[in-house]
Structure formats: structure tokens, C-alpha cells
Design a protein around this motif. Sequence first.
Motif, mmCIF file in Angstrom:
data_model
loop_
_atom_site.group_PDB
_atom_site.id
_atom_site.type_symbol
_atom_site.label_atom_id
_atom_site.label_comp_id
_atom_site.label_asym_id
_atom_site.label_seq_id
_atom_site.Cartn_x
_atom_site.Cartn_y
_atom_site.Cartn_z
ATOM 1 N N TRP A 143 0.703 6.860 6.351
ATOM 2 C CA TRP A 143 0.781 7.796 5.239
ATOM 3 C C TRP A 143 -0.160 7.348 4.123
ATOM 4 O O TRP A 143 -0.517 6.176 4.021
ATOM 5 C CB TRP A 143 2.213 7.872 4.682
ATOM 6 N N ARG A 144 -0.543 8.286 3.266
ATOM 7 C CA ARG A 144 -1.374 7.978 2.106
ATOM 8 C C ARG A 144 -0.474 7.994 0.866
ATOM 9 O O ARG A 144 0.045 9.052 0.484
ATOM 10 C CB ARG A 144 -2.514 8.987 1.960
ATOM 11 N N LEU A 145 -0.289 6.839 0.258
ATOM 12 C CA LEU A 145 0.673 6.710 -0.825
ATOM 13 C C LEU A 145 0.238 7.427 -2.097
ATOM 14 O O LEU A 145 1.065 7.662 -2.983
ATOM 15 C CB LEU A 145 0.934 5.231 -1.124
ATOM 16 N N ARG A 146 -1.045 7.769 -2.215
ATOM 17 C CA ARG A 146 -1.481 8.541 -3.369
ATOM 18 C C ARG A 146 -1.057 10.002 -3.270
ATOM 19 O O ARG A 146 -1.026 10.720 -4.262
ATOM 20 C CB ARG A 146 -3.009 8.457 -3.516
ATOM 21 N N ASP A 147 -0.728 10.428 -2.058
ATOM 22 C CA ASP A 147 -0.241 11.788 -1.851
ATOM 23 C C ASP A 147 1.242 11.830 -2.240
ATOM 24 O O ASP A 147 2.047 11.065 -1.710
ATOM 25 C CB ASP A 147 -0.396 12.178 -0.381
ATOM 26 N N PRO A 148 1.645 12.692 -3.188
ATOM 27 C CA PRO A 148 3.039 12.720 -3.648
ATOM 28 C C PRO A 148 4.047 12.907 -2.523
ATOM 29 O O PRO A 148 5.110 12.286 -2.531
ATOM 30 C CB PRO A 148 3.062 13.906 -4.628
ATOM 31 N N THR B 290 7.044 3.209 -9.978
ATOM 32 C CA THR B 290 6.208 3.436 -11.168
ATOM 33 C C THR B 290 5.169 4.525 -10.978
ATOM 34 O O THR B 290 4.738 5.157 -11.948
ATOM 35 C CB THR B 290 5.474 2.141 -11.554
ATOM 36 N N GLY B 291 4.709 4.757 -9.733
ATOM 37 C CA GLY B 291 3.654 5.724 -9.479
ATOM 38 C C GLY B 291 2.293 5.263 -9.954
ATOM 39 O O GLY B 291 1.341 6.044 -9.989
ATOM 40 N N ARG C 242 4.258 9.691 -0.583
ATOM 41 C CA ARG C 242 4.935 8.661 -1.384
ATOM 42 C C ARG C 242 6.448 8.892 -1.379
ATOM 43 O O ARG C 242 7.237 7.943 -1.324
ATOM 44 C CB ARG C 242 4.396 8.656 -2.806
ATOM 45 N N LEU C 243 6.859 10.167 -1.432
ATOM 46 C CA LEU C 243 8.278 10.483 -1.359
ATOM 47 C C LEU C 243 8.848 10.071 -0.010
ATOM 48 O O LEU C 243 9.941 9.493 0.067
ATOM 49 C CB LEU C 243 8.506 11.975 -1.597
ATOM 50 N N ARG C 244 8.109 10.349 1.065
ATOM 51 C CA ARG C 244 8.560 9.953 2.398
ATOM 52 C C ARG C 244 8.698 8.438 2.488
ATOM 53 O O ARG C 244 9.663 7.914 3.056
ATOM 54 C CB ARG C 244 7.575 10.451 3.447
ATOM 55 N N ALA C 245 7.730 7.720 1.897
ATOM 56 C CA ALA C 245 7.772 6.261 1.927
ATOM 57 C C ALA C 245 8.973 5.733 1.145
ATOM 58 O O ALA C 245 9.637 4.769 1.575
ATOM 59 C CB ALA C 245 6.478 5.685 1.350
ATOM 60 N N GLN C 246 9.251 6.349 0.010
ATOM 61 C CA GLN C 246 10.382 5.891 -0.789
ATOM 62 C C GLN C 246 11.701 6.140 -0.065
ATOM 63 O O GLN C 246 12.598 5.281 -0.072
ATOM 64 C CB GLN C 246 10.389 6.598 -2.142
#
Length: 378
Positions: A354-359, A324-325, A362-366
Amino acid sequence: MKGLLLRLSSLDADAAAAMRVIAHFQALLSDGAVDPVVLVRSTAGLAQCPAGLELADGRRVRFASDGVALPGVPGHVSGSVDLRPAGRVWLERDGAEGPFDALLLEWMAIAAMVGGRGRSVPSPQAADPALVELVLSEREAIADRTRALRLLGLHPGLPLRVVAVSGDAGADPGMEAVMLLARCELPAAVRVATVGSLAAGLVQPHDGTDSPAGPLREAMTERRHERLPGGERSRGLRLGVGGSVAPAQAGASWAQARIALRFAVTGVPEEEVADHDALGPLALLAEVPAARLRSEPGVRALAELSGQDGGALSLAALAAFCRTGSLRQAAAALHLHHSSVAARLSGVETALGWRLRDPNDRLRAQLALYAWRLSTGE
């Protein structure tokens, strides 16, 4: 259908009986609109107990198993299914529920909702597994595959897609697939068979090549809101949708459907149906060996997190946030307070670094989340 029933009868009496239930309702739907009286009387005879139907306008139809109309309201309801937008169907069995009552009720509900509007598309059909396997095989001669297609009632010159369905352990994915596809009312010829531990659905649209993923998600949502005897019927069901191909390449769509199925997640409404076309380059992750995926630092971190207390909920929060972001939308999807989800995500950030607010993070986490799921066979 006859060939499939004969095969099943020699293997499993329960499976053959269940297929006869499906065949009964498919026969009712084959002529278009289903008269409520015919539907209830035939269901009562099939179930060998009284059955009833309440229509959206409040009209009520009840019949005993011998075909005699029953007046008034039911005294005892052993199981029921609500109709959409209103109404319900039910059985009035004395004592314990029958082994196929849930199946009967679901198909009775489908016939009431779909047949009551007048059916303009054919009902999905259970097919001979040997013919479906032949169509999906890439080793057999094209002439043999074409003959199998014709025997299944499919056109060898029109594109088709293959849908892979996985269900709960012990459940027949083929029957689950037939029931789910019946809800979709796809303008397509649909043939379904159990192939190994999965069900394969051959979907051949009458016009166009639109993916059935959207209607399948809607059907899954619809089933989730219907509580049948014994619990949620849609629990544990996952689906993968292959790309549109010429019938001679059905095996390629079947391979894509099984890849997509690996990305589908049980119990997550937005991710229970995965479409290979929509995955795009993500599908390439499925080609990476599981051992190599598990060795990636981000995947290792997620694996360690999953084994901790509350780890499953933390990973669910990560998946919802990546999807959802938005923190609030993720909390709404999980039915949790946003502060609780924020705390979970903070723990994930600590584990991943990682910082999930950083796009980019967040891509790496996904990607790590997808890789972790693939590496664990989920």
C-alpha cells in the motif's frame, strides 16, 4: 478501607503495609491543605528515617524519624521526587532503600503538590474488592448492587464511569491506579480495587459526565518525567476508560473499559490511555475473533514484519505516521531523524503493498495495525 486492610492482612502482609501507606496520606489529604511541617514529620515517622521537603520558594523542611526538626541541607539522599513546578521531596535512609520507599515518595509528592494548593476534591480511595466486584457484576440483583454502591460511598442515582488499569507483571495495578488517579484531582468520587489481574476504578463525577481520559493522560505524562528509585513508575501502565452509565449498569462500563484497554499501547504516550467513547466504531474490531483477525492479509503482513530485525521500530513508525499524518511529526514523536522514519515506512509499504500517502491506504494500514494488536493480545 478497614475491611480492605483486614482482607489484605490475611492474604499478603506486604500488600497490607502498602495500603497502610496510602491510607496515611489519604488521611492527610482529607482535611484539605497539608501543612509542610505536618507532612514531613509524619512521613519521617512512617518511613522510620529522616525526610525532607523543599518548596518552590526555596524553603526547606527536614525532620528525623522521632519528630525532631533537622537543620541545614541533607547529607545523604536515598531517594527523591521532583515537584512541579519546582521543589522536591526526599528520604535520607542509611543503607539500602526500604521496600516501600518509592510508594512513600510518590504519595509524599502528591500530598505536597495537591495538598499544598488546598484540596477541593476528594482523594481516590482504595476499596473493598468484594464490594467493587458486586457493583460490576451483571448477575447480582440491583438491590444488592445498590447496597454495595452505598457502602462504597457512591450515589446510586448519579452516572459513573469505570476505568480499567493494567500494570507491569508482578506490580499491584490497584495501587498504581490509586496513585495515578490521585494526581488527576478529578472532581469526582473515586473508588479503586484490584479485580483479577486488573484494577477497576469507579469514577463518579460530582457534576457532568466528562471522560477522565484527558486528565489521566496528563497524569501519565507527569509521572513519566519523574524518575523514582528503581526506574520509571509509569512504565508498563495502560488504561481503558468506559462510557458514562447509570450505576446499575456499571458492568457495561467495565466491559467497555476492558475493550478500550485492548487498544492501549504500553510505552506510547499518546496511546497509553484509550477511551471507549473516542474509539467509536473501532471498538467493533474487538468483537472479531483473534483467529479471524490473524487471517486477514494485512494483519499477516504486519505479523511477519514484526518478527524481522527492526520490525518493532518499523511498526512504531507506522503507528506514529498513521496517528499524525505527517512524516516530520512522526519522526519527532519517535525522537528519530525523518529520513530514518521514511526508510522504515518504505519497508512497511513494501510489506503491505500500500502507499501510505494515499488516505485510503493509510486508513487500511491503521485498521490492520489495530487488528494486529488485538490479535496478539497487546
